[in-house]
Design an enzyme around this catalytic site. Structure first.
Site, PDB file in Angstrom:
ATOM      1  N   LYS A  30      39.796  38.409  32.392  1.00 48.66           N
ATOM      2  CA  LYS A  30      39.804  37.502  33.551  1.00 48.66           C
ATOM      3  C   LYS A  30      40.062  36.058  33.132  1.00 48.66           C
ATOM      4  O   LYS A  30      39.923  35.145  33.951  1.00 48.66           O
ATOM      5  CB  LYS A  30      38.458  37.591  34.295  1.00 48.66           C
ATOM      6  CG  LYS A  30      38.116  38.977  34.812  1.00 48.66           C
ATOM      7  CD  LYS A  30      38.992  39.388  35.994  1.00 48.66           C
ATOM      8  CE  LYS A  30      38.703  40.808  36.435  1.00 48.66           C
ATOM      9  NZ  LYS A  30      39.563  41.246  37.546  1.00 48.66           N
ATOM     10  N   SER A  80      42.607  39.258  42.708  1.00 45.39           N
ATOM     11  CA  SER A  80      42.229  38.130  41.847  1.00 45.39           C
ATOM     12  C   SER A  80      43.211  36.973  41.928  1.00 45.39           C
ATOM     13  O   SER A  80      42.813  35.815  41.897  1.00 45.39           O
ATOM     14  CB  SER A  80      42.161  38.574  40.392  1.00 45.39           C
ATOM     15  OG  SER A  80      41.072  39.419  40.195  1.00 45.39           O
ATOM     16  N   ASP A 129      35.759  36.667  44.247  1.00 47.49           N
ATOM     17  CA  ASP A 129      37.149  36.505  44.668  1.00 47.49           C
ATOM     18  C   ASP A 129      37.587  37.571  45.675  1.00 47.49           C
ATOM     19  O   ASP A 129      38.589  37.408  46.361  1.00 47.49           O
ATOM     20  CB  ASP A 129      38.087  36.491  43.453  1.00 47.49           C
ATOM     21  CG  ASP A 129      37.933  37.724  42.561  1.00 47.49           C
ATOM     22  OD1 ASP A 129      36.887  38.420  42.640  1.00 47.49           O
ATOM     23  OD2 ASP A 129      38.860  37.982  41.773  1.00 47.49           O
ATOM     24  N   HIS A 130      36.858  38.690  45.731  1.00 50.68           N
ATOM     25  CA  HIS A 130      37.149  39.800  46.651  1.00 50.68           C
ATOM     26  C   HIS A 130      36.136  40.878  46.343  1.00 50.68           C
ATOM     27  O   HIS A 130      35.422  40.795  45.347  1.00 50.68           O
ATOM     28  CB  HIS A 130      38.573  40.367  46.435  1.00 50.68           C
ATOM     29  CG  HIS A 130      38.827  40.727  44.999  1.00 50.68           C
ATOM     30  ND1 HIS A 130      38.323  41.865  44.429  1.00 50.68           N
ATOM     31  CD2 HIS A 130      39.464  40.056  44.006  1.00 50.68           C
ATOM     32  CE1 HIS A 130      38.655  41.897  43.155  1.00 50.68           C
ATOM     33  NE2 HIS A 130      39.345  40.793  42.860  1.00 50.68           N
ATOM     34  N   ASP A 137      33.553  38.577  39.871  1.00 49.25           N
ATOM     35  CA  ASP A 137      34.786  39.270  40.263  1.00 49.25           C
ATOM     36  C   ASP A 137      34.459  40.619  40.899  1.00 49.25           C
ATOM     37  O   ASP A 137      33.627  41.362  40.389  1.00 49.25           O
ATOM     38  CB  ASP A 137      35.692  39.453  39.040  1.00 49.25           C
ATOM     39  CG  ASP A 137      37.155  39.450  39.404  1.00 49.25           C
ATOM     40  OD1 ASP A 137      37.580  40.351  40.149  1.00 49.25           O
ATOM     41  OD2 ASP A 137      37.880  38.542  38.941  1.00 49.25           O
ATOM     42  N   ASP A 156      34.317  43.978  39.041  1.00 50.56           N
ATOM     43  CA  ASP A 156      35.690  44.383  39.299  1.00 50.56           C
ATOM     44  C   ASP A 156      36.202  45.396  38.280  1.00 50.56           C
ATOM     45  O   ASP A 156      36.690  46.461  38.644  1.00 50.56           O
ATOM     46  CB  ASP A 156      36.602  43.167  39.302  1.00 50.56           C
ATOM     47  CG  ASP A 156      38.007  43.561  39.678  1.00 50.56           C
ATOM     48  OD1 ASP A 156      38.200  44.010  40.825  1.00 50.56           O
ATOM     49  OD2 ASP A 156      38.899  43.469  38.827  1.00 50.56           O
ATOM     50  N   HIS A 188      40.097  47.491  45.435  1.00 49.00           N
ATOM     51  CA  HIS A 188      39.332  46.399  46.044  1.00 49.00           C
ATOM     52  C   HIS A 188      38.958  46.768  47.483  1.00 49.00           C
ATOM     53  O   HIS A 188      39.485  47.719  48.041  1.00 49.00           O
ATOM     54  CB  HIS A 188      40.165  45.120  46.063  1.00 49.00           C
ATOM     55  CG  HIS A 188      40.485  44.598  44.701  1.00 49.00           C
ATOM     56  ND1 HIS A 188      41.385  43.589  44.484  1.00 49.00           N
ATOM     57  CD2 HIS A 188      40.018  44.939  43.481  1.00 49.00           C
ATOM     58  CE1 HIS A 188      41.462  43.333  43.197  1.00 49.00           C
ATOM     59  NE2 HIS A 188      40.649  44.145  42.562  1.00 49.00           N
ATOM     60  N   ASP A 192      44.941  50.190  42.846  1.00 50.47           N
ATOM     61  CA  ASP A 192      44.983  49.424  44.101  1.00 50.47           C
ATOM     62  C   ASP A 192      45.095  50.386  45.288  1.00 50.47           C
ATOM     63  O   ASP A 192      45.135  49.950  46.441  1.00 50.47           O
ATOM     64  CB  ASP A 192      46.184  48.462  44.109  1.00 50.47           C
ATOM     65  CG  ASP A 192      46.094  47.453  42.970  1.00 50.47           C
ATOM     66  OD1 ASP A 192      44.972  47.072  42.607  1.00 50.47           O
ATOM     67  OD2 ASP A 192      47.153  47.057  42.434  1.00 50.47           O
ATOM     68  N   ARG A 244      53.451  39.955  41.266  1.00 47.61           N
ATOM     69  CA  ARG A 244      52.325  39.236  40.647  1.00 47.61           C
ATOM     70  C   ARG A 244      52.534  39.096  39.145  1.00 47.61           C
ATOM     71  O   ARG A 244      53.010  40.015  38.489  1.00 47.61           O
ATOM     72  CB  ARG A 244      51.027  39.985  40.957  1.00 47.61           C
ATOM     73  CG  ARG A 244      49.816  39.399  40.267  1.00 47.61           C
ATOM     74  CD  ARG A 244      48.525  39.911  40.860  1.00 47.61           C
ATOM     75  NE  ARG A 244      47.507  40.016  39.842  1.00 47.61           N
ATOM     76  CZ  ARG A 244      46.247  40.381  40.069  1.00 47.61           C
ATOM     77  NH1 ARG A 244      45.864  40.670  41.293  1.00 47.61           N
ATOM     78  NH2 ARG A 244      45.388  40.467  39.085  1.00 47.61           N
ATOM     79  N   HIS A 262      36.841  49.271  39.192  1.00 51.55           N
ATOM     80  CA  HIS A 262      38.158  49.932  39.157  1.00 51.55           C
ATOM     81  C   HIS A 262      38.130  51.283  38.451  1.00 51.55           C
ATOM     82  O   HIS A 262      39.088  52.047  38.552  1.00 51.55           O
ATOM     83  CB  HIS A 262      39.174  49.050  38.425  1.00 51.55           C
ATOM     84  CG  HIS A 262      39.771  47.961  39.268  1.00 51.55           C
ATOM     85  ND1 HIS A 262      40.451  48.215  40.440  1.00 51.55           N
ATOM     86  CD2 HIS A 262      39.823  46.614  39.093  1.00 51.55           C
ATOM     87  CE1 HIS A 262      40.886  47.055  40.943  1.00 51.55           C
ATOM     88  NE2 HIS A 262      40.511  46.074  40.150  1.00 51.55           N
TER      89      HIS A 262
HETATM   90  O1  LIG Z   1      45.441  44.178  38.133  1.00 47.64           O
HETATM   91  C1  LIG Z   1      44.425  44.791  38.457  1.00 47.64           C
HETATM   92  O2  LIG Z   1      43.548  45.109  37.642  1.00 47.64           O
HETATM   93  C2  LIG Z   1      44.259  45.232  39.891  1.00 47.64           C
HETATM   94  O3  LIG Z   1      45.498  45.573  40.440  1.00 47.64           O
HETATM   95  C3  LIG Z   1      43.726  44.145  40.731  1.00 47.64           C
HETATM   96  O4  LIG Z   1      42.571  43.583  40.178  1.00 47.64           O
HETATM   97  P1  LIG Z   1      42.359  42.009  40.146  1.00 47.64           P
HETATM   98  O5  LIG Z   1      43.127  41.455  41.290  1.00 47.64           O
HETATM   99  O6  LIG Z   1      40.864  41.868  40.338  1.00 47.64           O
HETATM  100  O7  LIG Z   1      42.803  41.533  38.839  1.00 47.64           O
HETATM  101 MN   LIG Z   2      39.363  39.893  40.981  1.00 47.52          MN
HETATM  102 MN   LIG Z   3      40.410  43.986  40.455  1.00 51.94          MN
END
Ligand SMILES: O=C(O)[C@H](O)COP(=O)(O)O
Ligand SMILES: [Mn+2]
Ligand SMILES: [Mn+2]
Length: 544
Positions: free
Chosen positions: A351, A72, A458-459, A21, A417, A489, A162, A276, A421
């Site tokens: 995750k 993600s 994934d990114h 991730d 990830d 990201h 973000d 989301r 962050h």
């Molecule tokens: O929800 C989060 O932690 C971030 O906004 C995005 O991170 P993720 O897409 O890797 O979960």
């Molecule tokens: Mn991710």
């Molecule tokens: Mn993330």
């Protein structure tokens, strides 16, 4: 049913997909925790295995534009479904642009419910477009006023995850000006409460319900430190907690004469405006759940509640939603299940839903023959434990591989990830090294079992730990000359590596034009010896 490929009967052993991730391919070495890390496993993979790059952002994963980074949800949706769907960000923007959102029953009920009371909006307050976008909120407030709603209250989660890490005022101050432009004798819209998104309300996957408990006390009950305005709150809390970035700022309540201006009461309407689902489900359950026992809600107002989207189609949460979610069908999870093979999915809590719920098109129910294993995540700031649960995930994958039960296995290493962050460069290099170390252990067993592994991401995230100057594209500096940390990201591509003695010399990967995450499903199918589903994007497997 999937049919066997004519020319290639598939790999004898298991086919494994490993998602690192937040692991993109950096454009510049400066600021890449991945380049800075010691990664002997990955170095060897690049030197000896077929590998290509995949698009993992923008339209390649169903986002409105190529200016949008990946995330993600859209990344795992694309990997798991083998197809690109217009995602929440696009669907909501389109529904607003066409006006369709206002025609829906959900919006009409929300407005009808709030005409004589208050319309509350709760959500992430930025233009990150991962969970939410302030423009959607703006459009709803304008429309609500037009339709005769008189009182609006906003409960804003500060982002800094973000979007740049201390950018909250860039969103809040212009919004306060926008609201004062609308306010008058018969309209009153104000911020009512808020707090950092990693402090309150937006927990996910049952990792830390106390965040939602705090959010409820803040938004619904109006309890917490009081300020005169949202911008005052941000300035005041920053002064009180120096060095704290937006996502971690504590909760606040806006009050007048000692009284919170926007508690949530019987008869009010509430829109949770994130599109989301992962970080929206828990607070939604707190509003909608019968027999709710995750924390003491003290008082449960009878409200008309809507989510921006339906966040979980299996659980039907929430019941009322403003925009239809993408209907993601014919995922690998479902199709491999129908072909009778057993599948194993594993990650740590942070995750876990990514490799299960997002992977299977935002469904929380398993398909036949799927086994899920969740390694509980620590509840700590991840820069303090950058190794997270990488070792335990590797242990679980090794056990599952050696059991010989599963024909296909998938896992997600959260480190690049979650630590990316935090904006902590040193910790991010350790995060990357932890993944590299555990990758070696898993891959050894993949070979032992005669299998192959696709290693991907994934990114991006850990690949760019410093903000880049918009004009020069060079890392931006703080006043003291240090680099400005970046927590979000990236837009960088991600790797796809094909590992395994079983593939050596026989199989390769094709770098086709526009290859993206959605091409992984068909590639996996082919490795299993199946034709791809007709709806899936092309396989990248090269049979030599
Ligand atoms: O929800 C989060 O932690 C971030 O906004 C995005 O991170 P993720 O897409 O890797 O979960
Ligand atoms: Mn991710
Ligand atoms: Mn993330």
């Amino acid at each position: 049913m999937l049919s066997k490929l004519a020319s290639f009967a598939g790999i004898q052993g298991p086919v494994v997909t490993i998602v690192m991730d937040g692991f993109g391919i950096a454009k510049s070495d400066v600021g890449s925790a991945i380049v800075a890390a010691n990664t002997p496993t990955l170095d060897k993979l690049y030197a000896t295995c077929p590998h290509i790059t995949l698009r993992a952002h923008g339209t390649a994963v169903g986002m409105p534009s190529d200016e949008d980074m990946g995330n993600s949800e859209v990344g795992h949706n694309a990997i798991g479904a083998g197809q690109v769907y217009s995602q929440g960000a696009s669907l909501v923007a389109d529904a607003i642009a066409s006006g369709q959102i206002w025609q829906g029953r959900a919006w009409q009920e929300i407005v009808a419910g709030a005409k004589a009371s208050t319309l509350h909006f709760i959500g992430l307050f930025s233009d990150g477009n991962v969970h939410a976008h302030v423009d959607h909120l703006k459009a709803m407030i304008l429309r609500a006023k037009e339709e005769g709603v008189k009182t609006v209250r906003i409960h804003a989660m500060l982002d800094g995850r973000d979007v740049p890490e201390t950018s909250a005022l860039d969103y809040v101050e212009p919004f306060e000006a926008f609201l004062s432009g609308l306010n008058g004798a018969d309209f009153d819209a104000q911020f009512a409460s808020g707090g950092g998104r990693m402090a309150i309300t937006m927990d996910r996957y049952d990792a830390n319900w106390s965040m939602v408990d705090k959010g409820w006390h803040t938004h619904v009950l109006g309890e917490g430190p009081q300020f005169a305005s949202a911008s005052d709150a941000i300035k005041g809390l920053r002064a009180q907690f120096p060095g704290t970035i937006d996502q971690d700022l504590p909760a606040f309540v806006i009050a007048k004469d000692g009284k919170a201006v926007g508690t949530i009461e019987d008869g009010d309407s509430v829109v949770f405006y994130n599109f989301r689902g992962d970080r929206a489900l828990e607070i939604t359950l707190a509003f909608e759940g019968d027999n709710f026992a995750k924390f003491d809600r003290v008082r449960v107002p009878k409200v008309t509640y809507a989510g921006m989207l339906q966040y979980d189609g299996d659980l039907k949460l929430p019941k009322r939603f403003l925009v239809n979610p993408p209907v993601i069908l014919d995922t690998t999870g479902e199709w491999f299940a129908k072909s009778g093979i057993k599948q194993f999915a594993c990650s740590e809590t942070q995750k876990f839903g990514h490799v299960t719920y997002f992977w299977n098109g935002n469904r929380s129910n398993k398909f036949e023959g799927e086994t899920y294993l969740e390694v509980p995540s620590d509840v700590v700031p991840f820069e303090q434990r950058p190794w997270m649960k990488a070792a335990e995930i590797a242990d679980a994958m090794i056990d599952a591989l050696r059991s010989g039960e599963y024909k296909t296995l998938r896992c997600n290493f959260a480190n690049g990830d979650m630590v990316g962050h935090t904006g902590n460069f040193r910790a991010a290099t350790m995060a990357v090294e932890a993944v590299d170390l555990e990758l070696a252990r898993v891959l050894q067993v993949v070979d032992e079992m005669g299998g192959v592994a696709l290693i991907t991401a994934d990114h991006g995230n850990a690949d760019e730990m410093f903000e880049l100057d918009k004009k020069t594209k060079q890392p931006s500096l703080n006043a003291d000359g240090s680099y400005k940390a970046k927590t979000a990201h990236t837009l960088n591509p991600v790797p796809l590596i094909l590992f395994g003695k079983a593939a050596a010399g026989k199989l390769g990967l094709k770098q086709i034009e526009g290859a993206g995450l959605s091409n992984i499903a068909a590639t996996t199918a082919n490795l299993l010896g199946f034709e791809k589903h007709a709806k899936w994007d092309e396989s990248l497997l090269e049979i030599k």
